[in-house]
Enzyme design. Structure first.
Site, PDB file in Angstrom:
ATOM      1  N   ASP A 122      -7.292  -2.392   3.655  1.00 19.06           N
ATOM      2  CA  ASP A 122      -6.145  -3.070   3.385  1.00 19.06           C
ATOM      3  C   ASP A 122      -6.806  -4.230   3.895  1.00 19.06           C
ATOM      4  OD1 ASP A 122      -4.563  -1.363   2.112  1.00 19.06           O
ATOM      5  OD2 ASP A 122      -3.648  -0.422   4.292  1.00 19.06           O
TER       6      ASP A 122
ATOM      7  N   ASP B 181       0.820  -1.001  -0.462  1.00 17.84           N
ATOM      8  CA  ASP B 181       0.142  -0.035   0.127  1.00 17.84           C
ATOM      9  C   ASP B 181       1.005   1.313  -0.192  1.00 17.84           C
ATOM     10  OD1 ASP B 181      -2.039   1.362   0.520  1.00 17.84           O
ATOM     11  OD2 ASP B 181      -2.320   1.745   2.824  1.00 17.84           O
TER      12      ASP B 181
END
Length: 782
Positions: free
Chosen positions: A660, A462
């Site tokens: 996430d 990420d």
């Protein structure tokens, strides 16, 4: 919808609903950990698992032979921890419940020196036989061997006295329906003792005088083998003792962590004086003092003083952190400089260190997938070995016509066969690997997580909070409605974003706070995944804050370059755009080093972010990442990871936000960044306790080294048995050599696992080189 919460980190938003599910609630699931005493090999652990798995109230059982623990998941509505303990006790072992603070409670028994009296007595009984065998080596024949009647007495004391634990364990395993290694030892040594006793009693005319006079001196007397049985038991017991010491001390990282807290602390008394008191007597709210060179005893908050503390035991980062009034202290931290007065906020198992110890204990007690193979083999190992021994005895007797030779060959097969090495191969490496990972600030959830991380070839990262610091700031703005000042638009945006948890939202809130802009009252808050957040402000209408598309804003094509590399947050009222802010976030200092280290290790690094593609491409270009995907929703990330897995890749995901979590759950392994959301940490297979991205590199390398170590151990254990049993069957190994080889097989597996404890990451190696060079320069100047 009211009181909705923000569910994103650096990625877009999602609508949450309060729709009630008709799906029945899952049964309650409780967890307990037991300390198991009396296990002698992996077959013992398998027997406990077999017994507990038959109970309807038990969901899952993992018994760790190396750690001597059992992790049990059960239905609290059907059974109790005491009942589970009783079930284990009925299998012939001793189980004790591990209380919450039991790991931190040091008893006199734990610290006392325990001498192996039984083992010492065994070697005392063996000594006369060793003298006799030494005589054989120097050409004295049997002259130095004690008379047969003394051999008989010594062998009987050993066989039915000092070897009693072997009998108890063997009988318990037979009752449990799964024979262990001690069954082989008992069968082999009892056979040697019985056969030698028979030869001795039938030698001569059978009178007492004849029995007492029989001996090896002068070449007279029966050819007995009492020394073989005594030596087998002595060697096996010695191997077990060394094995137990290695498991409890060298492999036990938990003890090393517990030793970080002092036994005594300086406690402030009501009159202001300080007295030394036992740590166990300290209560939450007490005021303690930590001086230079001492360890912080509990979690707490500094109330006065200042100093520098090293928290590497939790974060894996050895850089000292400055602590002053109001700062949080963690148990186990080393006060490198200064003196601190702090108020206790948590002690024992409630501290961050306690959480780490419990997590490490649970993880070390879990079972890796590679261990399943060893379990299947050990389940049938003993019956197969006994069958091979019987066949060896029959064939050797038939071919040679010598019953004593046939017997020695069969006993050698029984003795050399060792399921212990197979049983220790995986858990020993897991214990060592988990300890090393914890020392480097990586907390693996369980053994399967560590194993999965060791096999990855792709890491998906990420952006915000993972590659970057996660604290973006406003670098530019554009206003569509010129009648509104920038501060007015910022105040509106911050008022809505106050109900979000995204780093970009935090940046707007902080900017409003710095400008002393009060937040407005908002209602009807909704979070839209992939877009932004909207709410109603009385007197204004529906306010939308999020992507440009979400706020119905079209940015001019000719914008300053910063807009191409910064994240955009747009604002609208009743779908009429007001303006937008450009927010930039700096990369973490060691991010380039971490990416390079992963790529050098052959790991394919991929960047996936919900941010716009131009920003993602800019960050990827800075870091040398070839594959970069922008405007990725949580579902898009999970789908892309699934595609990589379909192509045969083993994928790890690293992130820190709620959005996430789907990708983390899809990946083979996942890492939650330090101070990530609770959802991310619960979804991840490992938690990184420091902000440095180098923790991912350390986690991958430690896990990879652990998996290699497991495979080496399993290979050695299989090869040892595959070579040793045929050699014993064909008479190349006598029972004494077989016993020594069997004991060494387990020790060698443990020694190989211990190599992991010397593992050093790239940062540590660089620091070592740097320190060496510094020392060399100092010596040169001197």
């Amino acid at each position: 919808m009211n009181d909705a919460t923000r569910t994103a980190n650096n990625d877009p938003y999602e609508v949450e609903t309060d729709i009630q599910s008709n799906t029945p609630l899952a049964p309650k699931r409780a967890h307990l950990q037991l300390a198991i005493e009396g296990m002698t090999c992996q077959a013992c652990a398998s027997r406990i698992e077999k017994v507990l798995n038959k109970k309807p109230a038990v969901y899952e059982v993992n018994v760790n032979f190396a750690g001597e623990t059992a992790n049990v998941d059960y239905d609290p509505a059907q059974t109790t921890p005491e009942q589970v303990t009783e079930w284990v006790n009925k299998t012939g072992f001793v189980a004790n419940l591990q209380a919450a603070d039991s790991l931190f409670a040091k008893s006199d028994e734990d610290t006392a020196t325990v001498y192996p009296w039984r083992l010492i007595a065994l070697w005392v009984c063996l000594l006369p036989f060793l003298v006799g065998m030494a005589g054989m080596l120097v050409g004295q024949g049997m002259a130095w061997m004690p008379p047969v009647w003394i051999q008989f007495i010594l062998a009987t004391i050993v066989q039915f006295g000092l070897a009693l634990p072997f009998y108890k364990s063997a009988w318990a395993s037979i009752k449990g329906g799964l024979a262990n290694m001690d069954v082989l030892v008992v069968i082999g040594t009892v056979t040697i003792w019985a056969y030698s006793t028979y030869l001795w009693l039938t030698h001569g005319d059978g009178t007492l005088s004849s029995l007492l006079q029989s001996g090896h001196a002068g070449g007279h007397g029966p050819a007995v083998y009492f020394e073989a049985g005594v030596m087998v038991i002595a060697f096996v017991r010695t191997g077990k003792y060394l094995e137990e010491r290695t498991k409890k001390h060298s492999l036990n990282s938990i003890d090393l962590l517990l030793s970080l807290t002092p036994d005594e602390v300086e406690q402030q008394q009501p009159n202001g004086d300080f007295h030394n008191v036992a740590l166990q007597a300290v209560q939450v709210g007490d005021i303690l003092r930590a001086k230079q060179g001492s360890r912080v005893a509990t979690d707490g908050v500094v109330i006065s003083g200042a100093g520098w503390c090293v928290e590497s035991h939790l974060t894996g980062e050895s850089v000292p952190l400055k602590k002053e009034a109001g700062d949080v202290l963690l148990a186990g931290a080393l006060v490198e400089n200064g003196s601190l007065l702090y108020r206790v906020s948590a002690k024992g198992s409630d501290t961050k260190l306690g959480d780490m110890v419990q997590a490490l204990s649970d993880a070390q007690g879990s079972k890796a997938n590679l261990a399943r193979l060893a379990d299947r083999v050990t389940a049938i190992f003993v019956p197969v070995v006994v069958t091979i021994a019987l066949v060896t005895f029959g064939l050797t007797w038939w071919l040679t016509g010598m019953v004593d030779t046939a017997l020695m060959h069969a006993v050698s097969v029984l003795v050399i066969a060792c399921p212990c090495a197979l049983g220790l191969a995986t858990p020993a490496a897991i214990m060592a690997g988990m300890g090393v990972a914890a020392r480097h600030g990586v907390w693996f959830k369980d053994a399967q997580s560590l194993e999965a991380a060791g096999n990855i070839d792709t890491v998906v990262l990420d952006k915000t909070g993972t590659l970057t610091i996660g604290k973006p700031t406003i670098v530019d703005q554009v206003m569509v409605d010129k009648s509104l000042a920038v501060d007015d638009v910022l105040q509106i945006a911050a008022s809505v974003e106050a109900h979000a948890s995204h780093p970009l939202a935090t940046a707007l809130i902080n900017a409003a706070s710095e400008r002393n802009l009060p937040l407005m009252t908002v209602t009807d808050i909704s979070v839209i995944k992939g877009a932004g957040i909207q709410a109603n402000i009385e007197g204004l209408g529906v306010v939308k804050v999020g992507t440009a598309e979400f706020a119905n804003l079209t940015l001019p094509k000719l914008m300053p370059k910063v807009w191409q590399i910064a994240s955009t947050v747009a604002i609208s009222i009743n779908d009429e755009p007001l303006g937008a802010f450009a927010l930039a976030d700096d990369l973490k200092d060691d991010t380039p080093q971490a990416i390079t280290a992963l790529q050098d290790a052959g790991i394919n690094v991929i960047l996936m972010s919900g941010d716009k593609q131009s920003v993602v491409d800019h960050v990827a270009g800075q870091l040398g990442i070839e594959q970069a995907y922008g405007k990725m929703s949580p579902r898009d990330k999970a789908s892309q990871i699934a595609l990589l897995q379909t192509a045969g890749h083993k994928v790890a995901m690293a992130g820190d936000g709620v959005n996430d979590a789907p990708a983390m759950a899809t990946a083979d392994a996942s890492f939650a960044m330090f101070e990530g959301t609770d959802v991310a940490q619960h979804s991840a297979s490992a938690r990184l306790m420091g902000e440095s991205l180098m923790h991912i590199d350390a986690a991958q390398k430690i896990a990879n080294a652990t998996v290699r170590n497991i495979k080496q151990n399993l290979f050695f254990a299989f090869i040892y048995n595959c070579l040793g049993i045929p050699l014993a069957a064909f008479g190349f190994l006598n029972p004494m050599i077989a016993a020594a080889a069997m004991a060494l097989s387990s020790i060698s597996v443990l020694m190989n696992a211990l190599r992991l404890t010397r593992f050093k990451t790239e940062v540590e190696l660089n620091n070592t080189v740097s320190n060496t060079q510094t020392d060399s320069k100092r010596l040169t100047k001197t």
